[in-house]
Design a protein around this motif. Structure first.
Motif, PDB file in Angstrom:
ATOM      1  N   ALA A  64       0.849  -1.199   0.000  1.00 60.21           N
ATOM      2  CA  ALA A  64       0.000   0.000   0.000  1.00 60.21           C
ATOM      3  C   ALA A  64       0.882   1.245   0.000  1.00 60.21           C
ATOM      4  CB  ALA A  64      -0.906   0.008   1.220  1.00 60.21           C
ATOM      5  N   ASP A  65       0.400   2.332  -0.611  1.00 60.12           N
ATOM      6  CA  ASP A  65       1.172   3.572  -0.678  1.00 60.12           C
ATOM      7  C   ASP A  65       0.653   4.643   0.275  1.00 60.12           C
ATOM      8  OD1 ASP A  65       3.066   2.959  -2.911  1.00 60.12           O
ATOM      9  OD2 ASP A  65       1.185   2.621  -3.970  1.00 60.12           O
ATOM     10  N   ILE A  66      -0.631   4.606   0.555  1.00 62.41           N
ATOM     11  CA  ILE A  66      -1.246   5.535   1.504  1.00 62.41           C
ATOM     12  C   ILE A  66      -2.202   4.738   2.375  1.00 62.41           C
ATOM     13  CG2 ILE A  66      -2.783   7.529   1.768  1.00 62.41           C
ATOM     14  CD1 ILE A  66      -1.802   8.417  -1.050  1.00 62.41           C
ATOM     15  N   VAL A  67      -2.148   4.945   3.681  1.00 61.19           N
ATOM     16  CA  VAL A  67      -3.098   4.318   4.603  1.00 61.19           C
ATOM     17  C   VAL A  67      -3.828   5.427   5.335  1.00 61.19           C
ATOM     18  CG1 VAL A  67      -3.455   2.705   6.503  1.00 61.19           C
ATOM     19  CG2 VAL A  67      -1.563   2.327   4.902  1.00 61.19           C
ATOM     20  N   ALA A  68      -5.159   5.453   5.195  1.00 58.79           N
ATOM     21  CA  ALA A  68      -6.003   6.427   5.884  1.00 58.79           C
ATOM     22  C   ALA A  68      -6.957   5.676   6.802  1.00 58.79           C
ATOM     23  CB  ALA A  68      -6.787   7.266   4.883  1.00 58.79           C
ATOM     24  N   GLU A  69      -7.272   6.263   7.932  1.00 57.85           N
ATOM     25  CA  GLU A  69      -8.117   5.587   8.919  1.00 57.85           C
ATOM     26  C   GLU A  69      -9.601   5.767   8.608  1.00 57.85           C
ATOM     27  OE1 GLU A  69      -8.820   5.348  13.777  1.00 57.85           O
ATOM     28  OE2 GLU A  69      -7.415   6.801  12.944  1.00 57.85           O
ATOM     29  N   LEU A  70     -10.346   4.669   8.686  1.00 56.53           N
ATOM     30  CA  LEU A  70     -11.800   4.736   8.641  1.00 56.53           C
ATOM     31  C   LEU A  70     -12.278   4.982  10.068  1.00 56.53           C
ATOM     32  CD1 LEU A  70     -14.396   4.443   6.967  1.00 56.53           C
ATOM     33  CD2 LEU A  70     -14.375   1.994   7.491  1.00 56.53           C
ATOM     34  N   PRO A  71     -12.904   6.133  10.348  1.00 57.92           N
ATOM     35  CA  PRO A  71     -13.279   6.459  11.730  1.00 57.92           C
ATOM     36  C   PRO A  71     -14.185   5.414  12.382  1.00 57.92           C
ATOM     37  CG  PRO A  71     -13.473   8.385  10.306  1.00 57.92           C
ATOM     38  CD  PRO A  71     -13.239   7.212   9.404  1.00 57.92           C
ATOM     39  N   TYR A  72     -14.114   5.367  13.698  1.00 57.08           N
ATOM     40  CA  TYR A  72     -14.917   4.425  14.498  1.00 57.08           C
ATOM     41  C   TYR A  72     -16.390   4.492  14.118  1.00 57.08           C
ATOM     42  CZ  TYR A  72     -17.110   2.387  18.700  1.00 57.08           C
ATOM     43  OH  TYR A  72     -17.871   1.637  19.558  1.00 57.08           O
ATOM     44  N   ALA A  73     -16.903   5.686  13.867  1.00 54.86           N
ATOM     45  CA  ALA A  73     -18.324   5.864  13.570  1.00 54.86           C
ATOM     46  C   ALA A  73     -18.749   5.149  12.286  1.00 54.86           C
ATOM     47  CB  ALA A  73     -18.652   7.352  13.460  1.00 54.86           C
ATOM     48  N   PHE A  74     -17.782   4.769  11.448  1.00 54.83           N
ATOM     49  CA  PHE A  74     -18.078   4.019  10.228  1.00 54.83           C
ATOM     50  C   PHE A  74     -17.530   2.591  10.298  1.00 54.83           C
ATOM     51  CE2 PHE A  74     -17.838   8.499   9.155  1.00 54.83           C
ATOM     52  CZ  PHE A  74     -19.019   8.692   8.448  1.00 54.83           C
ATOM     53  N   SER A  75     -16.388   2.427  10.937  1.00 54.78           N
ATOM     54  CA  SER A  75     -15.724   1.111  10.916  1.00 54.78           C
ATOM     55  C   SER A  75     -16.448   0.063  11.744  1.00 54.78           C
ATOM     56  CB  SER A  75     -14.276   1.250  11.402  1.00 54.78           C
ATOM     57  OG  SER A  75     -14.222   1.527  12.789  1.00 54.78           O
ATOM     58  N   THR A  76     -17.319   0.471  12.658  1.00 58.20           N
ATOM     59  CA  THR A  76     -18.015  -0.481  13.539  1.00 58.20           C
ATOM     60  C   THR A  76     -19.513  -0.524  13.237  1.00 58.20           C
ATOM     61  OG1 THR A  76     -18.313   1.249  15.224  1.00 58.20           O
ATOM     62  CG2 THR A  76     -16.327  -0.081  15.371  1.00 58.20           C
ATOM     63  N   GLN A  77     -19.861  -0.340  11.973  1.00 60.68           N
ATOM     64  CA  GLN A  77     -21.258  -0.249  11.585  1.00 60.68           C
ATOM     65  C   GLN A  77     -21.651  -1.358  10.609  1.00 60.68           C
ATOM     66  OE1 GLN A  77     -23.714   2.099  12.340  1.00 60.68           O
ATOM     67  NE2 GLN A  77     -22.799   4.127  12.492  1.00 60.68           N
ATOM     68  N   LYS A  78     -22.922  -1.414  10.303  1.00 63.51           N
ATOM     69  CA  LYS A  78     -23.430  -2.339   9.295  1.00 63.51           C
ATOM     70  C   LYS A  78     -22.724  -2.064   7.972  1.00 63.51           C
ATOM     71  CE  LYS A  78     -27.273   0.793   8.332  1.00 63.51           C
ATOM     72  NZ  LYS A  78     -28.738   0.993   8.386  1.00 63.51           N
ATOM     73  N   ALA A  79     -22.800  -3.029   7.049  1.00 62.37           N
ATOM     74  CA  ALA A  79     -22.031  -2.974   5.811  1.00 62.37           C
ATOM     75  C   ALA A  79     -22.278  -1.702   5.008  1.00 62.37           C
ATOM     76  CB  ALA A  79     -22.339  -4.205   4.961  1.00 62.37           C
ATOM     77  N   PRO A 160     -20.309 -12.644   2.492  1.00 60.70           N
ATOM     78  CA  PRO A 160     -19.892 -11.405   3.152  1.00 60.70           C
ATOM     79  C   PRO A 160     -19.162 -10.409   2.259  1.00 60.70           C
ATOM     80  CG  PRO A 160     -18.603 -13.280   3.935  1.00 60.70           C
ATOM     81  CD  PRO A 160     -19.743 -13.838   3.164  1.00 60.70           C
ATOM     82  N   ASN A 161     -18.268 -10.884   1.408  1.00 62.76           N
ATOM     83  CA  ASN A 161     -17.530  -9.949   0.568  1.00 62.76           C
ATOM     84  C   ASN A 161     -18.366  -9.452  -0.600  1.00 62.76           C
ATOM     85  OD1 ASN A 161     -14.568  -9.860   1.632  1.00 62.76           O
ATOM     86  ND2 ASN A 161     -15.173 -12.009   1.718  1.00 62.76           N
ATOM     87  N   ASN A 162     -19.287 -10.283  -1.084  1.00 66.04           N
ATOM     88  CA  ASN A 162     -20.242  -9.812  -2.089  1.00 66.04           C
ATOM     89  C   ASN A 162     -21.118  -8.694  -1.524  1.00 66.04           C
ATOM     90  OD1 ASN A 162     -19.332 -11.575  -4.026  1.00 66.04           O
ATOM     91  ND2 ASN A 162     -21.060 -12.984  -3.883  1.00 66.04           N
ATOM     92  N   ILE A 163     -21.529  -8.855  -0.257  1.00 64.50           N
ATOM     93  CA  ILE A 163     -22.361  -7.831   0.388  1.00 64.50           C
ATOM     94  C   ILE A 163     -21.614  -6.500   0.435  1.00 64.50           C
ATOM     95  CG2 ILE A 163     -23.428  -7.113   2.566  1.00 64.50           C
ATOM     96  CD1 ILE A 163     -23.950 -10.099   3.124  1.00 64.50           C
ATOM     97  N   LEU A 164     -20.356  -6.529   0.893  1.00 67.90           N
ATOM     98  CA  LEU A 164     -19.573  -5.295   0.960  1.00 67.90           C
ATOM     99  C   LEU A 164     -19.354  -4.712  -0.433  1.00 67.90           C
ATOM    100  CD1 LEU A 164     -16.931  -6.179   3.697  1.00 67.90           C
ATOM    101  CD2 LEU A 164     -18.602  -4.339   3.804  1.00 67.90           C
ATOM    102  N   GLY A 165     -19.052  -5.578  -1.401  1.00 65.04           N
ATOM    103  CA  GLY A 165     -18.847  -5.104  -2.767  1.00 65.04           C
ATOM    104  C   GLY A 165     -20.079  -4.420  -3.326  1.00 65.04           C
ATOM    105  N   PHE A 166     -21.241  -4.975  -3.033  1.00 63.06           N
ATOM    106  CA  PHE A 166     -22.498  -4.352  -3.459  1.00 63.06           C
ATOM    107  C   PHE A 166     -22.632  -2.962  -2.859  1.00 63.06           C
ATOM    108  CE2 PHE A 166     -26.844  -3.319  -2.157  1.00 63.06           C
ATOM    109  CZ  PHE A 166     -27.453  -3.186  -3.411  1.00 63.06           C
TER     110      PHE A 166
END
Length: 410
Positions: A64-79, A160-166
């Motif tokens: 990876a060339d850049i790593v940015a954080e997904l905030p808690y308010a999004f990272s711990t939520q439904k897909a 699970p990964n199809n759900i996220l991809g959708f």
């Protein structure tokens, strides 16, 4: 410079992730890959095995060339919310394409599924309700409804990964993003596999289980040597890997000192769940037995695990009101960059649509405060003085810089 984006957790970074990054570069012809990565806690309501800083180093060494954080308010939520927040960060950073792993492996069914949803929303919702009444799970009802409405074997949204991809594809459309979605098929291991699929490929679930019950060296074949090194260094420094059982005494203390009215204010406490949790916690001797006692067909393990996490971090419904209605992130926090990533940021930073944070001293936002609180809880199980040092580092740490040519951190 052209950038492509990926959405990740790297819990921990393994050979499948390395393949994903390499294939992303191959099929997008990107100069840089941006990884939006969950912070201390993850989408299924779990603590990350090691800190976001250790996982950032794994990501940079892994390609990876850049790593940015997904905030808690999004990272711990439904897909849907998870995906929407991540897409908004990638879009703000100027990624031209997003590449996700999926069980399907072809992008056309994802585009078709989003089109079907937009054109037949009411009919689709009615079909979902019909299948739910038949007693199947929501993912299976969703998948059956799409197949029924589309008139052909549609995208399997029980995976699970199809759900996220959708939801990544859906978010691109809803946010009017110019990003182009692409997908690659997951290799042998499936998301929930608890055993190694091959000698070199394994799911993160199986790797975590293996690490917790065996030595790191026995998992050496399924992870890059850099991941093994960072895992070893983290355990040598802190004497542990993070997992729910390490936090159970804190969770039990929280629940035993809360009234039903107080618990009802915690995010995702709905339909009387506060009484179920307060009744079961009194006799629970471990996180596993507690979860087994509260799980039902209606409330999945993941759904309840996220609720327990919000109890642990004392994240209230009121605090989550700061998530924009569009479910888009209000800032970008950089965790790390390669030399190539730094060149990309230098080229783009004057035209970014969101504030870019390299530290936390000059910016304040309710969701950033929530991130700080989550980190404080995450590090609370460390012994002193390591706990205080980790908390200080999390607040003042500038993005990690990695020289990929010399293979060293600056």
């Amino acid at each position: 410079m052209k950038a492509a984006g990926v959405v990740v957790e790297y819990n921990p970074f393994h050979n499948g992730h390395a393949y994903h990054l390499q294939e992303t570069k191959n099929i997008t012809d990107a100069d840089a890959v941006i990884a939006v990565m969950s912070g201390s806690f993850l989408q299924r309501g779990e603590p990350a095995l090691v800190s976001k800083w250790a996982r950032t180093k794994m990501a940079l060494e892994g390609g990876a060339d850049i790593v940015a954080e997904l905030p808690y308010a999004f990272s711990t939520q439904k897909a849907k919310t998870f995906a929407s927040g991540a897409v908004s960060i990638l879009d703000a950073l100027g990624a031209e394409e997003i590449c996700f792993g999926s069980e399907n492996g072809k992008i056309e069914p994802f585009l078709s599924a989003v089109h079907t949803q937009n054109e037949c929303r009411q009919t689709l919702n009615e079909a979902i309700k019909k299948h739910l009444k038949e007693g199947v799970s929501y993912p299976k009802a969703l998948s059956a409804a799409y197949t029924e409405i589309a008139g052909f074997e549609a995208l399997d949204l029980s995976q699970p990964n199809n759900i996220l991809g959708f939801h990544y594809t859906e978010a691109i459309v809803q946010q009017n993003s110019r990003m182009i979605p692409k997908t690659i098929q997951r290799l042998s291991a499936q998301y929930h596999d608890e055993a190694f699929a091959t000698a070199s490929i394994a799911s993160a679930t199986s790797i975590r289980k293996h690490i917790q019950s065996n030595s790191l060296e026995t998992a050496s074949g399924v992870m890059p040597s850099s991941t093994l090194r960072h895992l070893h260094d983290y355990h040598c420094t802190y004497g542990l890997f993070h997992g729910w059982e390490k936090y159970f005494s804190l969770l039990k203390y929280k629940l035993l000192t809360m009234s039903p009215a107080e618990l009802k204010q915690i995010y995702e406490t709905e339909e009387g769940l506060e009484h179920r949790l307060l009744s079961s916690i009194k006799s629970a001797e471990s996180f596993k037995t507690f979860m087994e006692s509260i799980k039902t067909k209606r409330y999945t393990w993941t759904r309840l695990q996220r609720l327990c996490l919000h109890v642990l971090t004392h994240t209230t419904k009121e605090q989550m009101k700061h998530v924009p209605k569009e479910e888009t992130a209000p800032y970008i926090r950089l965790l790390g960059m390669s030399k190539r990533g730094q060149a990309y940021i230098s080229q783009r930073k004057k035209n970014l649509s969101l504030p870019l944070l390299s530290n936390n001293k000059s910016f304040n936002h309710p969701l950033l405060q929530l991130d700080h609180k989550a980190s404080a809880v995450y590090f609370s199980i460390l012994p002193e003085p390591l706990r205080s040092l980790a908390l200080k580092e999390n607040y003042i740490q500038h993005p990690i810089r990695y020289d990929e040519d010399q293979e060293l951190f600056l």
